[in-house]
Design a protein around this motif. Sequence first.
Motif, PDB file in Angstrom:
ATOM      1  N   MET A   1       4.488   6.655  -4.606  1.00 59.12           N
ATOM      2  CA  MET A   1       3.598   5.807  -3.819  1.00 59.12           C
ATOM      3  C   MET A   1       4.300   4.501  -3.460  1.00 59.12           C
ATOM      4  N   GLU A   2       4.044   4.068  -2.277  1.00 59.20           N
ATOM      5  CA  GLU A   2       4.532   2.779  -1.803  1.00 59.20           C
ATOM      6  C   GLU A   2       3.381   1.779  -1.881  1.00 59.20           C
ATOM      7  N   LYS A   3       3.655   0.576  -2.387  1.00 66.30           N
ATOM      8  CA  LYS A   3       2.637  -0.472  -2.426  1.00 66.30           C
ATOM      9  C   LYS A   3       2.962  -1.474  -1.325  1.00 66.30           C
ATOM     10  N   LEU A   4       2.033  -1.623  -0.385  1.00 66.26           N
ATOM     11  CA  LEU A   4       2.198  -2.528   0.742  1.00 66.26           C
ATOM     12  C   LEU A   4       1.219  -3.686   0.610  1.00 66.26           C
ATOM     13  N   HIS A   5       1.646  -4.866   1.024  1.00 60.64           N
ATOM     14  CA  HIS A   5       0.809  -6.071   0.973  1.00 60.64           C
ATOM     15  C   HIS A   5       0.765  -6.710   2.356  1.00 60.64           C
ATOM     16  N   GLU A  72     -14.328  -8.739  -2.866  1.00 57.15           N
ATOM     17  CA  GLU A  72     -13.361  -7.661  -3.067  1.00 57.15           C
ATOM     18  C   GLU A  72     -14.006  -6.290  -2.900  1.00 57.15           C
ATOM     19  N   ILE A  73     -13.219  -5.391  -2.308  1.00 60.61           N
ATOM     20  CA  ILE A  73     -13.612  -3.989  -2.236  1.00 60.61           C
ATOM     21  C   ILE A  73     -12.342  -3.148  -2.371  1.00 60.61           C
ATOM     22  N   THR A  74     -12.441  -2.081  -3.172  1.00 60.63           N
ATOM     23  CA  THR A  74     -11.311  -1.178  -3.370  1.00 60.63           C
ATOM     24  C   THR A  74     -11.769   0.250  -3.115  1.00 60.63           C
ATOM     25  N   TRP A  91      -3.512  12.830  -3.765  1.00 57.62           N
ATOM     26  CA  TRP A  91      -2.716  11.655  -3.447  1.00 57.62           C
ATOM     27  C   TRP A  91      -2.533  10.740  -4.647  1.00 57.62           C
ATOM     28  N   GLY A  92      -3.087  11.086  -5.782  1.00 61.02           N
ATOM     29  CA  GLY A  92      -2.986  10.214  -6.947  1.00 61.02           C
ATOM     30  C   GLY A  92      -3.761   8.931  -6.726  1.00 61.02           C
ATOM     31  N   GLU A  93      -3.113   7.808  -6.941  1.00 59.74           N
ATOM     32  CA  GLU A  93      -3.761   6.495  -6.825  1.00 59.74           C
ATOM     33  C   GLU A  93      -3.601   5.904  -5.425  1.00 59.74           C
ATOM     34  N   GLN A 114      -1.805   1.323  -1.509  1.00 58.89           N
ATOM     35  CA  GLN A 114      -0.880   2.251  -2.154  1.00 58.89           C
ATOM     36  C   GLN A 114      -0.929   3.521  -1.322  1.00 58.89           C
ATOM     37  N   THR A 115       0.200   3.863  -0.735  1.00 60.28           N
ATOM     38  CA  THR A 115       0.237   4.980   0.196  1.00 60.28           C
ATOM     39  C   THR A 115       1.511   5.789   0.010  1.00 60.28           C
TER      40      THR A 115
END
Length: 142
Positions: A1-5, A72-74, A91-93, A114-115
């Motif tokens: 997974m890639e974490k993008l901000h 916040e919303i996730t 896709w996991g997390e 996280q994609t």
Amino acid sequence: MEKLHFNIQINAEPEKVWSVLWDDFSFRQWTSAFTEGSFYQGVLVENGIIKFLDSQNNGMFSEIVKLISNQEITFLHLGEIYNGVEVPQDWGEATEKYILTEHENTTRLDVEIQTSEEFKAFFEEKFPNALANVKHLSENQL
């Protein structure tokens, strides 16, 4: 997974930014940066399921795993939708988080995604435009 901000500073209170993000009319406007005709179905409640769709009823479905109104919303992405049919994915997390932080009558909007590598370039290209849309709507819409 890639974490993008991604983030943007908006000259509006968090309640206004939240409204722009999740009210149906403005949601359709800012998400047009991703796909024209985007909308969602469902109710924004913790543990609820939301369907993010385009005009052809394609998209994805997600669970709201955390919700604090105006802060916040996730979303946890669970699968894709093709012609209205849900297709679960492993896709996991794969999450998408929106955090609003107020500071002296402005709001910082942070988005963390996280994609998979497959979608990284798409989000890197589209999210800055989407956030610019949120900023414009928040600062200029009544």
